[in-house]
Design a protein around this motif. Structure first.
Motif, PDB file in Angstrom:
ATOM      1  N   LEU A  52       0.813  -1.208   0.000  1.00 25.66           N
ATOM      2  CA  LEU A  52       0.000   0.000   0.000  1.00 25.66           C
ATOM      3  C   LEU A  52       0.852   1.265   0.000  1.00 25.66           C
ATOM      4  O   LEU A  52       0.418   2.310  -0.476  1.00 25.66           O
ATOM      5  CB  LEU A  52      -0.942  -0.020   1.213  1.00 25.66           C
TER       6      LEU A  52
ATOM      7  N   SER B 184       3.751   1.727  -1.706  1.00 23.86           N
ATOM      8  CA  SER B 184       4.175   2.002  -3.076  1.00 23.86           C
ATOM      9  C   SER B 184       3.021   1.976  -4.067  1.00 23.86           C
ATOM     10  O   SER B 184       3.130   2.495  -5.180  1.00 23.86           O
ATOM     11  CB  SER B 184       5.229   0.972  -3.512  1.00 23.86           C
ATOM     12  N   GLY B 185       1.926   1.349  -3.664  1.00 22.59           N
ATOM     13  CA  GLY B 185       0.796   1.183  -4.568  1.00 22.59           C
ATOM     14  C   GLY B 185       0.861  -0.072  -5.411  1.00 22.59           C
ATOM     15  O   GLY B 185      -0.065  -0.359  -6.178  1.00 22.59           O
TER      16      GLY B 185
ATOM     17  N   LEU C 256      -2.188  -2.613  -6.028  1.00 20.80           N
ATOM     18  CA  LEU C 256      -3.407  -2.020  -5.483  1.00 20.80           C
ATOM     19  C   LEU C 256      -4.552  -2.045  -6.491  1.00 20.80           C
ATOM     20  O   LEU C 256      -5.684  -2.402  -6.153  1.00 20.80           O
ATOM     21  CB  LEU C 256      -3.121  -0.603  -5.012  1.00 20.80           C
TER      22      LEU C 256
ATOM     23  N   THR D 224       0.464   8.647   2.930  1.00 17.28           N
ATOM     24  CA  THR D 224       0.826   7.992   1.675  1.00 17.28           C
ATOM     25  C   THR D 224      -0.126   6.855   1.341  1.00 17.28           C
ATOM     26  O   THR D 224      -0.602   6.731   0.203  1.00 17.28           O
ATOM     27  CB  THR D 224       2.275   7.463   1.748  1.00 17.28           C
ATOM     28  N   THR D 225      -0.416   6.020   2.326  1.00 15.49           N
ATOM     29  CA  THR D 225      -1.262   4.857   2.043  1.00 15.49           C
ATOM     30  C   THR D 225      -2.688   5.265   1.725  1.00 15.49           C
ATOM     31  O   THR D 225      -3.330   4.675   0.844  1.00 15.49           O
ATOM     32  CB  THR D 225      -1.243   3.860   3.217  1.00 15.49           C
TER      33      THR D 225
ATOM     34  N   ASN E 171      -2.786   6.766  -1.834  1.00 12.74           N
ATOM     35  CA  ASN E 171      -2.720   5.684  -2.819  1.00 12.74           C
ATOM     36  C   ASN E 171      -4.044   4.933  -2.905  1.00 12.74           C
ATOM     37  O   ASN E 171      -4.540   4.632  -4.002  1.00 12.74           O
ATOM     38  CB  ASN E 171      -1.591   4.716  -2.467  1.00 12.74           C
ATOM     39  N   LEU E 172      -4.620   4.624  -1.751  1.00 11.71           N
ATOM     40  CA  LEU E 172      -5.844   3.838  -1.721  1.00 11.71           C
ATOM     41  C   LEU E 172      -6.997   4.590  -2.381  1.00 11.71           C
ATOM     42  O   LEU E 172      -7.742   4.027  -3.198  1.00 11.71           O
ATOM     43  CB  LEU E 172      -6.205   3.496  -0.281  1.00 11.71           C
TER      44      LEU E 172
ATOM     45  N   ALA F 199      -6.681   4.848  -6.192  1.00  9.87           N
ATOM     46  CA  ALA F 199      -6.982   3.573  -6.841  1.00  9.87           C
ATOM     47  C   ALA F 199      -8.461   3.238  -6.741  1.00  9.87           C
ATOM     48  O   ALA F 199      -9.060   2.711  -7.692  1.00  9.87           O
ATOM     49  CB  ALA F 199      -6.136   2.461  -6.225  1.00  9.87           C
TER      50      ALA F 199
END
Length: 244
Positions: free
Chosen positions: A38, A40-41, A44, A73-74, A77-78, A81
């Motif tokens: 999560l 870095s992605g 995902l 960051t997480t 990214n989440l 996505a």
């Protein structure tokens, strides 16, 4: 309904996956062990493809000043996505009273995580829970030695992880709350008293010394960690859980 459970192999996540699948849903666990990173992605988009709901139960690897960056960051990214894959509902697990303990970096980080979710592009739900019974032994270990355990008298309202998982599962299969559901245990204890109950149940002869400067929970003022009148109260008591 397909539900992606990120952090789905951990204490809460594994139980959420089991409960959701038992309810007839297709809950898929995702974690580093399944190829999802999560931070870095990586993996995902694949994890969210075809999912109507994503439940994010990942946790910062540390409780220190690095935790806000992890959650920023997480979550960024989440949410990116989730929007790209057309996910209609994002659920996270947070902490009752987190905003009332600003002296703890980890609690500030959880509030940041909530704020990012609220401001994001995906309909959301936040489940806030009190401390887990399963973590009490770890709390005692932070400020213990061969003969004593030092604990503050901070009031806590702990609950069983299984009931946290049930609360998350119930929210995941419902319409987005666009808000927060608080869940808490049925009893309030001073933490030092909870330590004495725990040691006695384990047959541990160490003495609990009340020290209002000891450990992480010393930073919680007053009843900061106690749920309000709007909370859903779990059924399992601490002594009942210990007896199992």
């Amino acid at each position: 309904m397909k539900i992606a459970v990120i952090g789905g192999t951990g204490l809460i996540g594994s139980q959420v996956v089991k409960m959701l699948n038992a309810g007839g849903h297709e809950a898929v666990p995702h974690s580093p062990s399944t190829g999802l990173d999560l931070l870095s992605g990586q993996g995902l988009a694949e994890a969210l493809r075809g999912a109507g709901v994503v439940v994010n139960l990942t946790n910062s690897p540390t409780f220190d000043d690095a935790s806000p960056a992890f959650f920023r960051t997480t979550m960024d990214n989440l949410l990116a996505a989730a929007r790209s894959e057309g996910v209609g509902h994002t659920v996270i697990l947070s902490i009752v009273g987190a905003e009332r303990v600003p002296d703890l970096a980890y609690y500030r980080a959880k509030v940041l995580q909530e704020d990012i979710l609220k401001a994001g592009p995906v309909p959301y739900s936040i489940v806030r829970a009190t401390q887990f019974f399963e973590f009490i032994d770890a709390v005692l270990s932070w400020t213990s030695d061969e003969h004593t355990v030092r604990l503050p008298a901070t009031p806590v309202q702990p609950m069983a992880a299984a009931e946290v998982a049930q609360a998350v599962s119930d929210v995941a299969v419902g319409a987005p709350l666009l808000g927060t559901r608080n869940v808490a245990g049925p009893e309030v204890f001073p933490l030092d008293e909870l330590g004495r109950i725990t040691l006695a149940a384990h047959g541990d002869p160490r003495t609990v010394i009340t020290d209002d400067s000891a450990g992480m929970f010393a930073a919680a003022p007053g009843d900061a960690l106690i749920a309000g009148d709007d909370a859903v109260i779990a059924k399992t008591s601490y002594r009942e859980w210990l007896s199992r």
